[in-house]
Design a protein around this motif. Structure first.
Motif, PDB file in Angstrom:
ATOM      1  N   ASN A 198     -57.354 -15.398 -10.898  1.00 23.30           N
ATOM      2  CA  ASN A 198     -57.842 -16.646 -10.329  1.00 23.30           C
ATOM      3  C   ASN A 198     -56.703 -17.657 -10.365  1.00 23.30           C
ATOM      4  N   PHE A 199     -56.896 -18.794  -9.729  1.00 19.47           N
ATOM      5  CA  PHE A 199     -55.829 -19.772  -9.556  1.00 19.47           C
ATOM      6  C   PHE A 199     -55.309 -20.310 -10.885  1.00 19.47           C
ATOM      7  N   VAL A 200     -56.200 -20.670 -11.789  1.00 22.26           N
ATOM      8  CA  VAL A 200     -55.757 -21.239 -13.070  1.00 22.26           C
ATOM      9  C   VAL A 200     -54.914 -20.238 -13.838  1.00 22.26           C
ATOM     10  N   ARG A 201     -55.377 -19.024 -13.908  1.00 21.63           N
ATOM     11  CA  ARG A 201     -54.616 -17.995 -14.623  1.00 21.63           C
ATOM     12  C   ARG A 201     -53.267 -17.758 -13.953  1.00 21.63           C
ATOM     13  N   THR A 202     -53.257 -17.717 -12.617  1.00 23.08           N
ATOM     14  CA  THR A 202     -52.007 -17.520 -11.887  1.00 23.08           C
ATOM     15  C   THR A 202     -51.010 -18.625 -12.180  1.00 23.08           C
ATOM     16  N   MET A 203     -51.472 -19.877 -12.228  1.00 28.38           N
ATOM     17  CA  MET A 203     -50.579 -20.998 -12.495  1.00 28.38           C
ATOM     18  C   MET A 203     -50.006 -20.940 -13.911  1.00 28.38           C
ATOM     19  N   VAL A 204     -50.841 -20.611 -14.883  1.00 33.89           N
ATOM     20  CA  VAL A 204     -50.366 -20.518 -16.263  1.00 33.89           C
ATOM     21  C   VAL A 204     -49.307 -19.422 -16.390  1.00 33.89           C
ATOM     22  N   GLU A 205     -49.560 -18.272 -15.762  1.00 29.99           N
ATOM     23  CA  GLU A 205     -48.598 -17.177 -15.836  1.00 29.99           C
ATOM     24  C   GLU A 205     -47.334 -17.484 -15.051  1.00 29.99           C
ATOM     25  N   ALA A 206     -47.468 -18.153 -13.910  1.00 28.99           N
ATOM     26  CA  ALA A 206     -46.286 -18.511 -13.122  1.00 28.99           C
ATOM     27  C   ALA A 206     -45.423 -19.517 -13.867  1.00 28.99           C
ATOM     28  N   ALA A 207     -46.060 -20.420 -14.595  1.00 32.78           N
ATOM     29  CA  ALA A 207     -45.308 -21.423 -15.356  1.00 32.78           C
ATOM     30  C   ALA A 207     -44.437 -20.769 -16.423  1.00 32.78           C
ATOM     31  N   ALA A 208     -44.871 -19.624 -16.926  1.00 34.53           N
ATOM     32  CA  ALA A 208     -44.098 -18.930 -17.956  1.00 34.53           C
ATOM     33  C   ALA A 208     -42.887 -18.204 -17.386  1.00 34.53           C
ATOM     34  N   ARG A 209     -42.865 -18.043 -16.045  1.00 36.33           N
ATOM     35  CA  ARG A 209     -41.798 -17.251 -15.433  1.00 36.33           C
ATOM     36  C   ARG A 209     -40.845 -18.068 -14.572  1.00 36.33           C
ATOM     37  N   ARG A 210     -41.311 -19.203 -14.037  1.00 32.05           N
ATOM     38  CA  ARG A 210     -40.532 -19.892 -13.012  1.00 32.05           C
ATOM     39  C   ARG A 210     -40.290 -21.346 -13.384  1.00 32.05           C
ATOM     40  N   PRO A 211     -39.099 -21.859 -13.120  1.00 33.88           N
ATOM     41  CA  PRO A 211     -38.795 -23.250 -13.481  1.00 33.88           C
ATOM     42  C   PRO A 211     -39.375 -24.274 -12.511  1.00 33.88           C
ATOM     43  N   GLU A 212     -39.737 -23.825 -11.302  1.00 34.29           N
ATOM     44  CA  GLU A 212     -40.287 -24.736 -10.299  1.00 34.29           C
ATOM     45  C   GLU A 212     -41.455 -24.057  -9.589  1.00 34.29           C
ATOM     46  N   LEU A 213     -42.479 -24.847  -9.279  1.00 36.20           N
ATOM     47  CA  LEU A 213     -43.634 -24.335  -8.550  1.00 36.20           C
ATOM     48  C   LEU A 213     -43.962 -25.286  -7.401  1.00 36.20           C
ATOM     49  N   ARG A 214     -44.418 -24.721  -6.291  1.00 33.86           N
ATOM     50  CA  ARG A 214     -44.867 -25.512  -5.140  1.00 33.86           C
ATOM     51  C   ARG A 214     -46.341 -25.206  -4.914  1.00 33.86           C
TER      52      ARG A 214
END
Length: 298
Positions: free
Chosen positions: A155-171
């Motif tokens: 889901n979106f929340v889980r995806t954002m939390v996991e993406a934050a652990a891998r990437r320095p920038e998010l759009r």
């Protein structure tokens, strides 16, 4: 007829949220599969539950644009068949629908009597499913929800939390708004509805469409910021987040620009509704972080 509550949806978010409750029987593939309609009849007739909650659906919004038949079976014809069997067996039926039945062009929260105007295959098949269910079984409740998140599944929340652990920038898209809804909060509402039905018996006034979505609005960008900030309090990285437009992130399926749902009718009839979304995001992110894999030390 047993006293059980049959919940479809396998390991999906809502089915997982409902699974811990007493009397719940959770079913999914291969035993229950909209692509194999005979399984619908078999599961319902063998279990003979007191009430059925259909949390199974085709939710891959973009993939529905090219697999129309699959979306039709899961969102329209399958639920209609479920409703028909439930009517034959005298079982009340609760069916989960979506804010995507609306165009998102109203400019204010939608109420249940607003005309549907879906702009995607997913939205169209869900809207058709709503009407088919109500036509097949008068003792049905349709719950439209939106932006569901949880510690379970993708889901979106889980995806954002996991993406934050891998990437320095998010759009993240910032010009679409809606009502973030915790699967656990939605499950709680469903169980309160079922408790009312068990207490009073089925009443004709219970039938029809209701909106059941988290209290308060957010854009995807705002939801991402909240989730990432809460995860950072647990030691997760805090990347830079840029708000972008829908045009900057084209997708095969149209997303409603503003599909906020008004939950007044649900509160009036059943005295309940999902609560504010921010505390639920805090709780869900806390669960996600408690069960995350250890991060490598730099």
């Amino acid at each position: 007829m047993h006293s059980s509550i049959l919940v479809t949806g396998g390991t999906g978010q809502l089915a997982s949220a409902l699974a811990p409750y007493a009397d719940v029987i959770r079913v999914g593939r291969p035993d229950f599969d909209f692509d194999h309609p005979d399984t619908i009849d078999t599961v319902l007739r063998v279990n003979r539950p007191a009430i059925v909650v259909n949390a199974a659906a085709w939710t891959a919004v973009d993939a529905a644009e090219t697999n129309v038949d699959g979306a039709e079976r899961a969102n329209h014809t399958g639920p209609a068949r479920m409703a028909a069997v439930c009517r034959e067996l005298g079982i009340p039926f609760i069916h989960i629908s979506t804010d995507y039945v609306f165009s998102g062009d109203k400019g204010s929260p939608y109420v249940e009597t607003d005309p549907v105007d879906p702009r995607s295959v997913y939205g169209r098949t869900k809207a058709e499913g709503e009407q088919a269910v109500l036509a097949a079984h008068p003792d049905s409740i349709i719950l439209r929800t939106a932006w569901v998140y949880s510690p379970y599944n993708r889901n979106f929340v889980r995806t954002m939390v996991e993406a934050a652990a891998r990437r320095p920038e998010l759009r993240v898209v910032g010009d679409q708004i809606g009502n973030p809804t915790s699967a656990d909060a939605l499950a709680d509402v469903i169980m309160k509805i079922i408790a009312r039905i068990r207490d009073t018996g089925w009443k004709a006034d219970y039938a029809g469409i209701y909106h059941a979505a988290g209290e308060g609005q957010a854009s995807w960008y705002e939801l991402a910021c909240a989730a990432i900030e809460m995860a950072a309090r647990h030691g997760n990285p805090r990347p830079a987040i840029e708000a972008i437009t829908t045009a900057d992130w084209p997708t095969p399926a149209h997303r409603p620009h503003d599909a906020r749902l008004d939950c007044t009718r649900l509160k009036q009839v059943f005295g309940c509704a999902p609560g504010p979304w921010r505390p639920e995001v805090r709780r869900v992110v806390g669960e996600l972080m408690a069960h995350r894999a250890p991060q490598p030390q730099s």
